[in-house]
Design an enzyme around this catalytic site. Structure first.
Site, PDB file in Angstrom:
ATOM      1  N   ASP A  13       2.573  -3.959  11.458  1.00  0.00           N
ATOM      2  CA  ASP A  13       2.312  -3.755  10.034  1.00  0.00           C
ATOM      3  C   ASP A  13       2.228  -2.276   9.653  1.00  0.00           C
ATOM      4  O   ASP A  13       1.501  -1.903   8.724  1.00  0.00           O
ATOM      5  CB  ASP A  13       1.023  -4.485   9.609  1.00  0.00           C
ATOM      6  CG  ASP A  13       1.077  -5.948   9.993  1.00  0.00           C
ATOM      7  OD1 ASP A  13       2.151  -6.545   9.847  1.00  0.00           O
ATOM      8  OD2 ASP A  13       0.055  -6.485  10.448  1.00  0.00           O
ATOM      9  N   LYS A  16       7.296  -0.971   8.876  1.00  0.00           N
ATOM     10  CA  LYS A  16       8.666  -0.968   9.415  1.00  0.00           C
ATOM     11  C   LYS A  16       9.654  -1.495   8.384  1.00  0.00           C
ATOM     12  O   LYS A  16      10.774  -1.006   8.278  1.00  0.00           O
ATOM     13  CB  LYS A  16       8.743  -1.840  10.680  1.00  0.00           C
ATOM     14  CG  LYS A  16       7.841  -1.361  11.799  1.00  0.00           C
ATOM     15  CD  LYS A  16       7.865  -2.304  12.977  1.00  0.00           C
ATOM     16  CE  LYS A  16       7.220  -3.653  12.718  1.00  0.00           C
ATOM     17  NZ  LYS A  16       5.754  -3.625  12.515  1.00  0.00           N
ATOM     18  N   GLY A  40       5.887 -10.050   9.481  1.00  0.00           N
ATOM     19  CA  GLY A  40       5.681 -10.105   8.035  1.00  0.00           C
ATOM     20  C   GLY A  40       5.905  -8.720   7.479  1.00  0.00           C
ATOM     21  O   GLY A  40       5.175  -7.795   7.831  1.00  0.00           O
ATOM     22  N   HIS A  41       6.973  -8.562   6.730  1.00  0.00           N
ATOM     23  CA  HIS A  41       7.290  -7.248   6.169  1.00  0.00           C
ATOM     24  C   HIS A  41       7.263  -7.336   4.650  1.00  0.00           C
ATOM     25  O   HIS A  41       7.929  -8.186   4.074  1.00  0.00           O
ATOM     26  CB  HIS A  41       8.692  -6.792   6.563  1.00  0.00           C
ATOM     27  CG  HIS A  41       8.943  -6.824   8.031  1.00  0.00           C
ATOM     28  ND1 HIS A  41       8.123  -6.212   8.939  1.00  0.00           N
ATOM     29  CD2 HIS A  41       9.939  -7.388   8.762  1.00  0.00           C
ATOM     30  CE1 HIS A  41       8.605  -6.394  10.155  1.00  0.00           C
ATOM     31  NE2 HIS A  41       9.696  -7.119  10.072  1.00  0.00           N
ATOM     32  N   THR A 128       0.037 -16.150  15.703  1.00  0.00           N
ATOM     33  CA  THR A 128       0.385 -16.569  14.343  1.00  0.00           C
ATOM     34  C   THR A 128       0.618 -18.081  14.284  1.00  0.00           C
ATOM     35  O   THR A 128       0.857 -18.622  13.206  1.00  0.00           O
ATOM     36  CB  THR A 128       1.656 -15.839  13.874  1.00  0.00           C
ATOM     37  OG1 THR A 128       2.706 -16.125  14.813  1.00  0.00           O
ATOM     38  CG2 THR A 128       1.437 -14.338  13.801  1.00  0.00           C
ATOM     39  N   GLN A 223       6.961  -6.585  15.226  1.00  0.00           N
ATOM     40  CA  GLN A 223       5.697  -6.284  15.939  1.00  0.00           C
ATOM     41  C   GLN A 223       5.591  -4.792  16.284  1.00  0.00           C
ATOM     42  O   GLN A 223       6.011  -3.979  15.495  1.00  0.00           O
ATOM     43  CB  GLN A 223       5.573  -7.171  17.182  1.00  0.00           C
ATOM     44  CG  GLN A 223       5.331  -8.634  16.870  1.00  0.00           C
ATOM     45  CD  GLN A 223       6.586  -9.358  16.427  1.00  0.00           C
ATOM     46  OE1 GLN A 223       7.603  -9.288  17.089  1.00  0.00           O
ATOM     47  NE2 GLN A 223       6.524 -10.056  15.316  1.00  0.00           N
ATOM     48  N   ASP A 332      -1.197   8.079   1.377  1.00  0.00           N
ATOM     49  CA  ASP A 332      -1.870   8.006   0.075  1.00  0.00           C
ATOM     50  C   ASP A 332      -3.212   7.279   0.144  1.00  0.00           C
ATOM     51  O   ASP A 332      -4.111   7.557  -0.656  1.00  0.00           O
ATOM     52  CB  ASP A 332      -0.948   7.321  -0.965  1.00  0.00           C
ATOM     53  CG  ASP A 332      -0.401   5.998  -0.447  1.00  0.00           C
ATOM     54  OD1 ASP A 332       0.289   6.013   0.590  1.00  0.00           O
ATOM     55  OD2 ASP A 332      -0.688   4.944  -1.061  1.00  0.00           O
TER      56      ASP A 332
HETATM   57  P1  GDP Z   1       5.657  -4.074   8.740  1.00  0.00           P
HETATM   58  O1  GDP Z   1       5.302  -5.398   9.317  1.00  0.00           O
HETATM   59  O2  GDP Z   1       5.612  -2.970   9.738  1.00  0.00           O
HETATM   60  O3  GDP Z   1       6.969  -4.099   7.990  1.00  0.00           O
HETATM   61  O4  GDP Z   1       4.534  -3.718   7.677  1.00  0.00           O
HETATM   62  P2  GDP Z   1       3.917  -4.704   6.558  1.00  0.00           P
HETATM   63  O5  GDP Z   1       4.914  -4.872   5.481  1.00  0.00           O
HETATM   64  O6  GDP Z   1       3.355  -5.917   7.199  1.00  0.00           O
HETATM   65  O7  GDP Z   1       2.663  -3.835   6.070  1.00  0.00           O
HETATM   66  C1  GDP Z   1       2.821  -2.591   5.513  1.00  0.00           C
HETATM   67  C2  GDP Z   1       2.286  -2.622   4.074  1.00  0.00           C
HETATM   68  O8  GDP Z   1       2.135  -1.300   3.622  1.00  0.00           O
HETATM   69  C3  GDP Z   1       3.210  -3.291   3.069  1.00  0.00           C
HETATM   70  O9  GDP Z   1       2.405  -3.934   2.124  1.00  0.00           O
HETATM   71  C4  GDP Z   1       3.971  -2.139   2.435  1.00  0.00           C
HETATM   72  O10 GDP Z   1       4.409  -2.409   1.115  1.00  0.00           O
HETATM   73  C5  GDP Z   1       2.916  -1.080   2.451  1.00  0.00           C
HETATM   74  N1  GDP Z   1       3.393   0.304   2.583  1.00  0.00           N
HETATM   75  C6  GDP Z   1       4.385   0.785   3.376  1.00  0.00           C
HETATM   76  N2  GDP Z   1       4.436   2.132   3.297  1.00  0.00           N
HETATM   77  C7  GDP Z   1       3.437   2.504   2.451  1.00  0.00           C
HETATM   78  C8  GDP Z   1       2.935   3.771   2.000  1.00  0.00           C
HETATM   79  O11 GDP Z   1       3.423   4.838   2.368  1.00  0.00           O
HETATM   80  N3  GDP Z   1       1.853   3.747   1.134  1.00  0.00           N
HETATM   81  C9  GDP Z   1       1.278   2.576   0.721  1.00  0.00           C
HETATM   82  N4  GDP Z   1       0.240   2.624  -0.085  1.00  0.00           N
HETATM   83  N5  GDP Z   1       1.727   1.377   1.142  1.00  0.00           N
HETATM   84  C10 GDP Z   1       2.782   1.347   1.995  1.00  0.00           C
HETATM   85  P1  IMO Z   2       4.997  -7.258  12.118  1.00  0.00           P
HETATM   86  O1  IMO Z   2       6.447  -7.294  12.498  1.00  0.00           O
HETATM   87  C1  IMO Z   2       0.840  -7.738  13.325  1.00  0.00           C
HETATM   88  C2  IMO Z   2       0.056 -10.507  16.650  1.00  0.00           C
HETATM   89  C3  IMO Z   2      -0.715 -11.764  16.313  1.00  0.00           C
HETATM   90  C4  IMO Z   2      -1.430 -11.970  17.630  1.00  0.00           C
HETATM   91  C5  IMO Z   2      -0.387 -11.552  18.669  1.00  0.00           C
HETATM   92  C6  IMO Z   2       0.403 -12.706  19.269  1.00  0.00           C
HETATM   93  O2  IMO Z   2       4.699  -7.690  10.733  1.00  0.00           O
HETATM   94  O3  IMO Z   2       4.388  -5.942  12.487  1.00  0.00           O
HETATM   95  P2  IMO Z   2       2.330 -14.289  18.342  1.00  0.00           P
HETATM   96  O4  IMO Z   2       2.339 -15.264  17.200  1.00  0.00           O
HETATM   97  O5  IMO Z   2       3.366 -13.231  18.242  1.00  0.00           O
HETATM   98  O6  IMO Z   2       2.356 -14.976  19.680  1.00  0.00           O
HETATM   99  O7  IMO Z   2       0.875 -13.561  18.248  1.00  0.00           O
HETATM  100  O8  IMO Z   2       0.507 -10.680  17.986  1.00  0.00           O
HETATM  101  N1  IMO Z   2       1.281 -10.295  15.821  1.00  0.00           N
HETATM  102  C7  IMO Z   2       1.357  -9.392  14.833  1.00  0.00           C
HETATM  103  N2  IMO Z   2       0.423  -8.556  14.308  1.00  0.00           N
HETATM  104  N3  IMO Z   2       2.107  -7.707  12.854  1.00  0.00           N
HETATM  105  C8  IMO Z   2       3.055  -8.507  13.386  1.00  0.00           C
HETATM  106  O9  IMO Z   2       4.342  -8.419  13.047  1.00  0.00           O
HETATM  107  C9  IMO Z   2       2.693  -9.431  14.395  1.00  0.00           C
HETATM  108  N4  IMO Z   2       3.370 -10.360  15.110  1.00  0.00           N
HETATM  109  C10 IMO Z   2       2.484 -10.868  15.981  1.00  0.00           C
HETATM  110  O10 IMO Z   2      -1.604 -11.552  15.249  1.00  0.00           O
HETATM  111  O11 IMO Z   2      -2.506 -11.068  17.735  1.00  0.00           O
HETATM  112 MG    MG Z   3       3.940  -6.891   9.062  1.00  0.00          MG
END
Ligand code: GDP
Ligand code: IMO
Ligand code: MG
Length: 429
Positions: A13, A16, A40-41, A128, A223, A332
């Site tokens: 998270d 990416k 989850g992106h 998950t 991940q 930010d």
């Molecule tokens: P990912 O799984 O690595 O793609 O990340 P996620 O989407 O799960 O979580 C990142 C969160 O941060 C999302 O809600 C994005 O919209 C948000 N985000 C990404 N870059 C920035 C940033 O520079 N500033 C802020 N405030 N939010 C950001």
């Molecule tokens: P993104 O791509 C954050 C965590 C789960 C759990 C462990 C194993 O959005 O960064 P799994 O279902 O993969 O066997 O769970 O990995 N996990 C994540 N945590 N972001 C993710 O994906 C994750 N994908 C799996 O919460 O701790």
């Molecule tokens: Mg994510």
């Protein structure tokens, strides 16, 4: 030609999806090399928010061909639900291509994921619940089902039957569940065959040919490094290799072709699920980061655990991924907080560790050693160059760069596609 790997440097998270979305506009292919619908992106394009779980964020780019690589595990029901959801909003997922060698998640994998977690009780991983671990376990045990098997009914039946021979014993005798009828599973897979077939390609051949022609390919890891089954906080990890090496294996692009390894890292740290997290905060600052950063998991709706930036983790991730560049996101969020602690090393029962302890027990006992930097007060969400950032924000980034073992090439100052400062463009590497 550019072959860029995008890798999460922490526990997921990091943003990416946003990073891929920005670079996706400049590349020809965006490949997801690992993971499944456990990801989850969130990507914000023109004020519209998209939440992707299985598809690579490149699906939102105008021209890039999104590909699910051989290293991905695909839940077909989730795949088509996601495609339908995107298309209902006007996005175009018709370019999506899928490796014939990718594995598929069967309904029994999801059942096993949930019952195994319940069985672990207090020792649960906090997965998950999407069946990811059991699907990869079957892949490695050589009893998995691949995309290509769905187009050969007799092979499919043989493979499903043999996988269930053992699993039904486990489900019935160990977990007190009902046996699963193989024919139900065969029908489930066959019901997707017609829709799936036109998307299936020899991904490794197509991607390498594209690179031969001078095209640009981005590999969007799901991940993160600390969730990597080899390099992460085992056993509190996912079941794939989200690190840079895994992107090569999961896409069929050899390591000699990689031009940039881009680590995505938050200006602080978050984690979802169980497992050690040295800089985790249990006070008002943890709550602050959680609420101000909007730290709620896209996939499971769980609140993310929050803590300060951990440069031991950053150095470790830079090392095992050979990062060429870092993309620091969410700077930010730290605006106006007074002082910002940065973890520079760990104290483990009186011994200082400047680098990641090898022993799991040491890491579980690691207490962060902090230094602090003053935070800036100014709103930075409109800054578009490094020079426009307040001096204190520049100082914070310069210190992170010194501590993290890699240059910082991008900085996120908000969730929007345009809320990014580009210092070095990896497309020009
Ligand atoms: P990912 O799984 O690595 O793609 O990340 P996620 O989407 O799960 O979580 C990142 C969160 O941060 C999302 O809600 C994005 O919209 C948000 N985000 C990404 N870059 C920035 C940033 O520079 N500033 C802020 N405030 N939010 C950001
Ligand atoms: P993104 O791509 C954050 C965590 C789960 C759990 C462990 C194993 O959005 O960064 P799994 O279902 O993969 O066997 O769970 O990995 N996990 C994540 N945590 N972001 C993710 O994906 C994750 N994908 C799996 O919460 O701790
Ligand atoms: Mg994510």
């Amino acid at each position: 030609m550019a072959a860029i790997v995008v890798v999460g440097a922490q526990w997921g998270d990091e943003g990416k999806g946003k990073a891929t979305d920005i670079l996706g506009c400049q590349v020809d292919y965006v490949v997801k090399p690992n993971g499944g619908n456990n990801a989850g992106h969130t990507v914000v394009v023109g004020g519209e928010k998209y939440e992707l779980k299985l598809l690579p964020a490149g699906v939102l780019s105008e021209n890039a061909v999104p590909v699910l690589g051989n290293g991905v595990v695909i839940n077909l029901e989730a795949l088509f639900d996601e495609i339908d959801g995107l298309e209902a909003r006007g996005a175009n997922a018709s370019r999506l291509r899928i490796s014939a060698n990718a594995h598929v998640v069967a309904p029994y994998h999801q059942v096993l994921d949930r019952v195994q977690e319940r069985f672990l009780g207090k020792r649960a991983i906090g997965t998950t619940g999407r069946g990811i671990g059991p699907t990869y376990a079957d892949k490695v045990s050589r009893v998995g089902i691949r995309v290509q098997d769905i187009f050969d009914e007799s092979i499919l039946r043989q493979k499903v039957t043999s996988a269930l021979d053992v699993k039904n014993q486990i489900l019935v005798k160990m977990y007190n569940r009902k046996a699963i009828d193989p024919e139900r599973i065969v029908d489930y897979f066959l019901s997707y065959a017609d829709r799936l077939e036109p998307m299936v390609i020899e991904a490794e051949l197509e991607l390498n040919r594209a690179l031969d022609e001078g095209k640009h390919v981005l590999m969007e890891g799901g991940q993160a490094t600390m969730l990597d089954v080899d390099h992460g906080t085992y056993p509190f990890v996912t079941s794939s290799n989200p690190s840079a090496g895994g992107a090569c294996v999961g896409s069929g692009i050899g390591p000699t072709r990689i031009t940039s390894s881009l680590g995505i890292i938050k200006a602080y740290t978050t984690r979802v699920g169980a497992g050690p997290f040295p800089t985790e905060l249990f006070d008002k600052w943890g709550e602050f980061l959680q609420t101000t950063g909007g730290e709620v998991g896209v996939n499971t709706g769980r609140k993310r655990r929050c803590g300060w930036y951990d440069s031991v983790v950053a150095r470790y991730a830079s090392r095992v991924n050979g990062f060429t560049d870092l993309f620091v996101t969410k700077l930010d969020v730290l605006t106006g907080i007074g002082e910002i602690p940065i973890c520079v090393a760990y104290d483990v029962d009186g011994t200082r560790f400047d680098e990641m302890p090898t022993s799991q027990s040491d890491f579980h006992h690691a207490e962060p050693i902090y230094e602090t930097m003053p935070a800036w007060e100014e709103d930075i969400t409109g800054c578009r160059t490094f020079g426009e950032l307040p001096q204190r924000a520049q100082d914070y980034l310069n210190r992170l760069e010194e501590l993290s073992g890699c240059r910082i090439s991008y900085v996120g100052v908000g969730p929007g596609r345009d809320q990014t400062i580009v210092i070095n463009d990896v497309m020009e590497a």
